[in-house]
Scaffold this motif. Sequence first.
Motif, mmCIF file in Angstrom:
data_model
loop_
_atom_site.group_PDB
_atom_site.id
_atom_site.type_symbol
_atom_site.label_atom_id
_atom_site.label_comp_id
_atom_site.label_asym_id
_atom_site.label_seq_id
_atom_site.Cartn_x
_atom_site.Cartn_y
_atom_site.Cartn_z
ATOM 1 N N ALA A 69 0.803 -1.197 0.192
ATOM 2 C CA ALA A 69 -0.074 -0.035 0.002
ATOM 3 C C ALA A 69 1.075 1.306 -0.013
ATOM 4 O O ALA A 69 0.449 2.334 -0.617
ATOM 5 N N ASP A 70 2.094 1.302 0.547
ATOM 6 C CA ASP A 70 2.907 2.339 0.916
ATOM 7 C C ASP A 70 3.497 2.664 -0.414
ATOM 8 O O ASP A 70 3.613 3.591 -0.994
ATOM 9 N N LEU A 71 3.997 1.606 -1.151
ATOM 10 C CA LEU A 71 4.584 1.832 -2.406
ATOM 11 C C LEU A 71 3.645 2.162 -3.591
ATOM 12 O O LEU A 71 4.224 3.131 -4.335
ATOM 13 N N LEU A 72 2.605 1.631 -3.643
ATOM 14 C CA LEU A 72 1.686 2.214 -4.652
ATOM 15 C C LEU A 72 1.106 3.441 -4.166
ATOM 16 O O LEU A 72 0.834 4.095 -5.398
ATOM 17 N N GLY A 73 0.884 3.709 -3.159
ATOM 18 C CA GLY A 73 0.490 5.273 -2.727
ATOM 19 C C GLY A 73 1.679 6.251 -3.336
ATOM 20 O O GLY A 73 1.360 7.104 -3.795
ATOM 21 N N THR A 74 2.838 5.782 -3.041
ATOM 22 C CA THR A 74 3.991 6.653 -3.490
ATOM 23 C C THR A 74 4.045 6.800 -4.904
ATOM 24 O O THR A 74 4.045 7.865 -5.547
ATOM 25 N N LEU A 75 3.880 5.832 -5.510
ATOM 26 C CA LEU A 75 4.023 5.826 -7.069
ATOM 27 C C LEU A 75 2.949 6.160 -7.920
ATOM 28 O O LEU A 75 2.933 6.879 -8.845
ATOM 29 N N ALA A 76 1.816 6.243 -7.259
ATOM 30 C CA ALA A 76 0.573 6.837 -7.688
ATOM 31 C C ALA A 76 0.348 8.353 -7.635
ATOM 32 O O ALA A 76 -0.173 8.962 -8.386
ATOM 33 N N GLY A 77 1.209 8.755 -6.610
ATOM 34 C CA GLY A 77 1.026 10.059 -6.300
ATOM 35 C C GLY A 77 -0.395 10.617 -5.908
ATOM 36 O O GLY A 77 -1.196 10.029 -5.260
ATOM 37 N N SER A 78 -0.613 11.820 -6.703
ATOM 38 C CA SER A 78 -2.052 12.516 -6.292
ATOM 39 C C SER A 78 -3.242 11.968 -7.226
ATOM 40 O O SER A 78 -4.167 12.526 -7.469
ATOM 41 N N VAL A 79 -2.635 10.941 -8.284
ATOM 42 C CA VAL A 79 -3.627 10.561 -9.185
ATOM 43 C C VAL A 79 -4.974 9.826 -8.688
ATOM 44 O O VAL A 79 -6.029 10.470 -9.040
ATOM 45 N N SER A 80 -4.817 9.182 -7.787
ATOM 46 C CA SER A 80 -5.864 8.518 -6.949
ATOM 47 C C SER A 80 -5.470 8.123 -5.909
ATOM 48 O O SER A 80 -4.376 7.662 -5.371
ATOM 49 N N TRP A 245 16.952 7.650 8.003
ATOM 50 C CA TRP A 245 16.486 8.918 7.769
ATOM 51 C C TRP A 245 16.252 8.669 6.089
ATOM 52 O O TRP A 245 17.393 8.238 5.558
ATOM 53 N N THR A 246 15.282 9.183 5.450
ATOM 54 C CA THR A 246 15.123 8.964 4.097
ATOM 55 C C THR A 246 14.883 10.561 3.651
ATOM 56 O O THR A 246 14.480 11.541 4.191
ATOM 57 N N GLU A 247 15.408 10.552 2.418
ATOM 58 C CA GLU A 247 15.407 11.692 1.250
ATOM 59 C C GLU A 247 14.947 11.455 0.232
ATOM 60 O O GLU A 247 15.644 10.610 -0.575
ATOM 61 N N GLY A 248 13.873 12.043 -0.539
ATOM 62 C CA GLY A 248 13.564 11.704 -1.867
ATOM 63 C C GLY A 248 12.162 10.947 -1.818
ATOM 64 O O GLY A 248 11.813 10.111 -0.935
ATOM 65 N N THR A 249 11.334 11.031 -2.820
ATOM 66 C CA THR A 249 10.093 10.204 -2.851
ATOM 67 C C THR A 249 10.198 8.443 -2.788
ATOM 68 O O THR A 249 9.532 8.156 -1.762
ATOM 69 N N SER A 250 11.054 8.014 -3.525
ATOM 70 C CA SER A 250 11.148 6.690 -3.414
ATOM 71 C C SER A 250 11.835 6.331 -2.003
ATOM 72 O O SER A 250 11.602 4.971 -1.498
ATOM 73 N N ALA A 251 12.543 7.020 -1.528
ATOM 74 C CA ALA A 251 13.379 6.411 -0.391
ATOM 75 C C ALA A 251 12.579 6.303 0.830
ATOM 76 O O ALA A 251 12.879 5.615 1.943
ATOM 77 N N GLY A 252 11.313 7.124 1.086
ATOM 78 C CA GLY A 252 10.520 7.128 2.181
ATOM 79 C C GLY A 252 9.951 5.661 2.343
ATOM 80 O O GLY A 252 9.980 4.934 3.595
ATOM 81 N N PRO A 347 21.229 5.078 -4.495
ATOM 82 C CA PRO A 347 21.151 4.255 -5.641
ATOM 83 C C PRO A 347 21.804 4.905 -6.837
ATOM 84 O O PRO A 347 22.027 5.946 -7.078
ATOM 85 N N GLU A 348 22.118 3.870 -7.847
ATOM 86 C CA GLU A 348 22.562 4.385 -9.209
ATOM 87 C C GLU A 348 21.564 4.835 -9.906
ATOM 88 O O GLU A 348 20.446 4.819 -9.572
ATOM 89 N N ASP A 349 21.734 5.649 -11.017
ATOM 90 C CA ASP A 349 20.862 6.409 -11.722
ATOM 91 C C ASP A 349 20.006 5.381 -12.605
ATOM 92 O O ASP A 349 20.330 4.258 -12.801
ATOM 93 N N GLY A 350 18.604 5.993 -12.549
ATOM 94 C CA GLY A 350 17.768 5.016 -13.229
ATOM 95 C C GLY A 350 16.443 5.580 -12.921
ATOM 96 O O GLY A 350 16.003 6.583 -12.332
ATOM 97 N N GLY A 351 15.353 4.903 -13.351
ATOM 98 C CA GLY A 351 14.144 5.274 -13.274
ATOM 99 C C GLY A 351 13.252 5.210 -11.838
ATOM 100 O O GLY A 351 14.330 4.505 -10.999
ATOM 101 N N GLU A 352 12.343 5.675 -11.666
ATOM 102 C CA GLU A 352 11.764 5.675 -10.059
ATOM 103 C C GLU A 352 11.642 4.070 -9.773
ATOM 104 O O GLU A 352 12.298 4.044 -8.502
ATOM 105 N N LEU A 353 11.158 3.297 -10.386
ATOM 106 C CA LEU A 353 10.799 1.903 -9.848
ATOM 107 C C LEU A 353 12.396 1.223 -9.668
ATOM 108 O O LEU A 353 12.602 0.530 -8.695
#
Length: 376
Positions: A69-80, A245-252, A347-353
């Motif tokens: 749920a946490d991951l899907l909510g982060t990846l979906a953002g404000s869409v739904s 401690w986390t920084e960045g959307t995906s790190a949370g 992480p090394e460079d790449g897409g959000e996932l």
Amino acid sequence: MLDESLLDTPESLSEADRRGLLRGAAEAGARVRTAARHAAEAGVAGLEPDGRPRAVLVAGPGAAAVCVADLLGTLAGSVSPVIRLAPTGVAPAAGALRWELPGWTGSVDLLLITTPDGTEPGLSLLAEQAYRRGCTVVAVAPADTPLAEALEASHGLFVPMATAPYELDTPLAAASAPGVLWALLTPLLVLLDRIGLLEAPAETLEKVADRLDQIAERCGPALATYSNPAKTLATELADALPVIWTEGTSAGPAGRRFAAALAELAGRPGLVSELPEALAAHSALLAGRMAAGADPDDFFRDRLEEAPALHARVVLLRDRPGGGLSAASGARELALSHDTPISELEPEDGGELETLAELIAVTDFTAVYLALASGA
């Protein structure tokens, strides 16, 4: 106490790994590919959605459902909005848990059920309740379970969970086990990509699987501690309280997943917070008795019977801070001003996932090594 000699003895690690945790971490990439294939075979790719759901509800037991749920909510953002349905009950046993839909749930909403068990009566009842309300139901769980039968009866979409043959002969995997997360999450990524809530096309999932394979090579049991980032972090956390401690959307979500895995797999506590709020939330903790320099050792402690005092160690997980602004330098300054050591993962460079997968994979290996070397 952490048996550091065990970490550099692959044969001993294998003998200690009675739950198949290392194997699950190493096979995460293969699990993503298998789960994506199961989603395609179940017909997810052929769905023709009639618009986006008003809300996505996620139900399931344990840490796996929380993380999904946490991951899907982060990846979906404000869409739904992605809302986790927390269970109620007198015990965490499969037969004791119950879930309820919010009163407003209806035909414009989507219910996702995710479980590595599939025998929970409460989830079968939830699927029937959603069917009566006209709510679309999709479930990921082991095949040939009561939940699979309930989905068929309620005309929902069921995706068999990707499992390894050796898991049939072992007890039910822990909800925080590395293989479980990717087996449950991947089909839902395919689904939500299809209905337009996030971007996870087939080529992106293949890149995620490749990145997980790369981390398995870098963090596998055959590599010595000095060249293995997961083993190195495990030894650094041997007698420490992890302050994550986390920084960045995906790190949370990766940090919250790490804390859950430490608790369930290794039996260790961990505190997690996002920067920059973490600097205020944990400043008193680092200035108090938990700071590494507060009381290095008790002269009168019985060194044979009593464990050393637990002191904080900051673990900084970073992934592209929003707006280009970073509090990392302030985090380092605060930690070091209180003589608190700090470990960093980026992480090394790449897409959000891809970057999210790398952070999760390295910390999963770390939790597994801590569990095995401490006899958890």
